[in-house]
Design an enzyme around this catalytic site. Sequence first.
Site, PDB file in Angstrom:
ATOM      1  N   CYS A 113       0.694  -1.158  -0.010  1.00 23.29           N
ATOM      2  CA  CYS A 113       0.004   0.120  -0.126  1.00 23.29           C
ATOM      3  C   CYS A 113       0.805   1.172  -0.074  1.00 23.29           C
ATOM      4  CB  CYS A 113      -1.179   0.168   1.139  1.00 23.29           C
ATOM      5  SG  CYS A 113      -1.952  -1.369   1.263  1.00 23.29           S
ATOM      6  N   HIS A 249      -3.676   7.359   2.481  1.00 25.06           N
ATOM      7  CA  HIS A 249      -3.785   5.942   2.039  1.00 25.06           C
ATOM      8  C   HIS A 249      -5.316   5.863   2.447  1.00 25.06           C
ATOM      9  CE1 HIS A 249      -4.037   1.899   1.171  1.00 25.06           C
ATOM     10  NE2 HIS A 249      -3.611   1.435   2.342  1.00 25.06           N
ATOM     11  N   ASN A 279     -10.201   0.092  -0.492  1.00 22.27           N
ATOM     12  CA  ASN A 279      -8.646  -0.028  -0.432  1.00 22.27           C
ATOM     13  C   ASN A 279      -8.102  -0.282  -1.464  1.00 22.27           C
ATOM     14  OD1 ASN A 279      -6.030  -0.313   0.200  1.00 22.27           O
ATOM     15  ND2 ASN A 279      -6.516  -1.261   2.257  1.00 22.27           N
TER      16      ASN A 279
END
Length: 322
Positions: A113, A249, A279
Amino acid sequence: MTYARITGTGGYLPENIMTNHDLEKIVDTTDQWIRERTGIEQRHIAVEGQTMVDLAEMAARRAIEAADIDAQDIDLIILATSTPDKIFPSSACILQARLDIHGCPAFDVQAVCTGFIYAMTIAEKFITTGSSKKALVIGAEVFSHILNWKDRTTCVLFGDGAGAVILEASEDTGILSTHIHADGKYENLLLVPYGIADGYDKVKAGEAFIEMKGNEVFKVAVNTLGRIVDETLAANNMMKSDIDWLVPHQANIRIITATAKKLKMSMDQVVVTINKHGNTSAASVPLALDVAVRDGRIKPNELLLLEAFGGGFTWGSVLTRF
Ligand code: UT7
């Protein structure tokens, strides 16, 4: 002094949308649980045959158009992904050929990520040292391909997508600092446990799935993102109030809110896309950036803090004037 400046952004989400209600039909979950615990309402999922590079190409073309440059002038391509189309060649090379660009360096970065933050960090070094003038930096993922659709603790969280920026050498202020970190001791809290070493047959059979101890990841993420905010501000001798926009994020709205609180920022100054995107791992920060640039919220010369946390663990930030 030469800076690396963002001159164009682009994003792409597959047309296929999966809502929380769709997931209620697949696993033992509820729309209410997903919304309250994560902030997610829906996510985009690649259709059959649609690959990560397909998404990356769309986002890249949009960023190139927004920057109003000729693709042939791009002299560096860095693609952050954990879901490459092939083991090799790198997905950056596959994308390079699709864009009809030849000869410039092109490579993938794998930091889960945090991948886009890592990729921006590398591109910034190329530009400020004079090795690159126009870089294409992308974060793209098809996490739907590595989800166990029977595991409610992970399959409700992730989505597919791609975001891209063009970074150009400029005398005008752009990226002020980048900060990246990793600590491999946390491997077992968030991983896909199969690869070449551990039985590639599982990968081939489509059984290499994300495993996450969500609650433990959550705690480390909140603390670590708090520290990276402090580190970034201290390195630039800036105060929390100097930041115009937090572009975080998008893993969990509760993690995002905690970081905003730490920065004493109103949620009006935070770009939130998790409700619509879920996500999207390495794609989440550039996608959020693209959304807020295109809808006019982020304006020239504003100060942006980009940050991410993910598997590895990896974490990092980019402080930039837009
Ligand atoms: O992007 C990379 C970094 N990733 C992250 O930062 C993710 C960090 N972690 C999180 O965002 C959260 O930990 C989750 C959203 C993954 C989970 O939220 P949580 O509040 O930490 O829930 P939990 O894991 O503590 O589970 C609470 C309960 C459990 O039931 P019991 O044991 O209390 O009876 C779970 O079994 O919720 C249950 N549960 C669910 N219930 C309905 C777990 N997943 C689901 C689900 N639907 N999808």
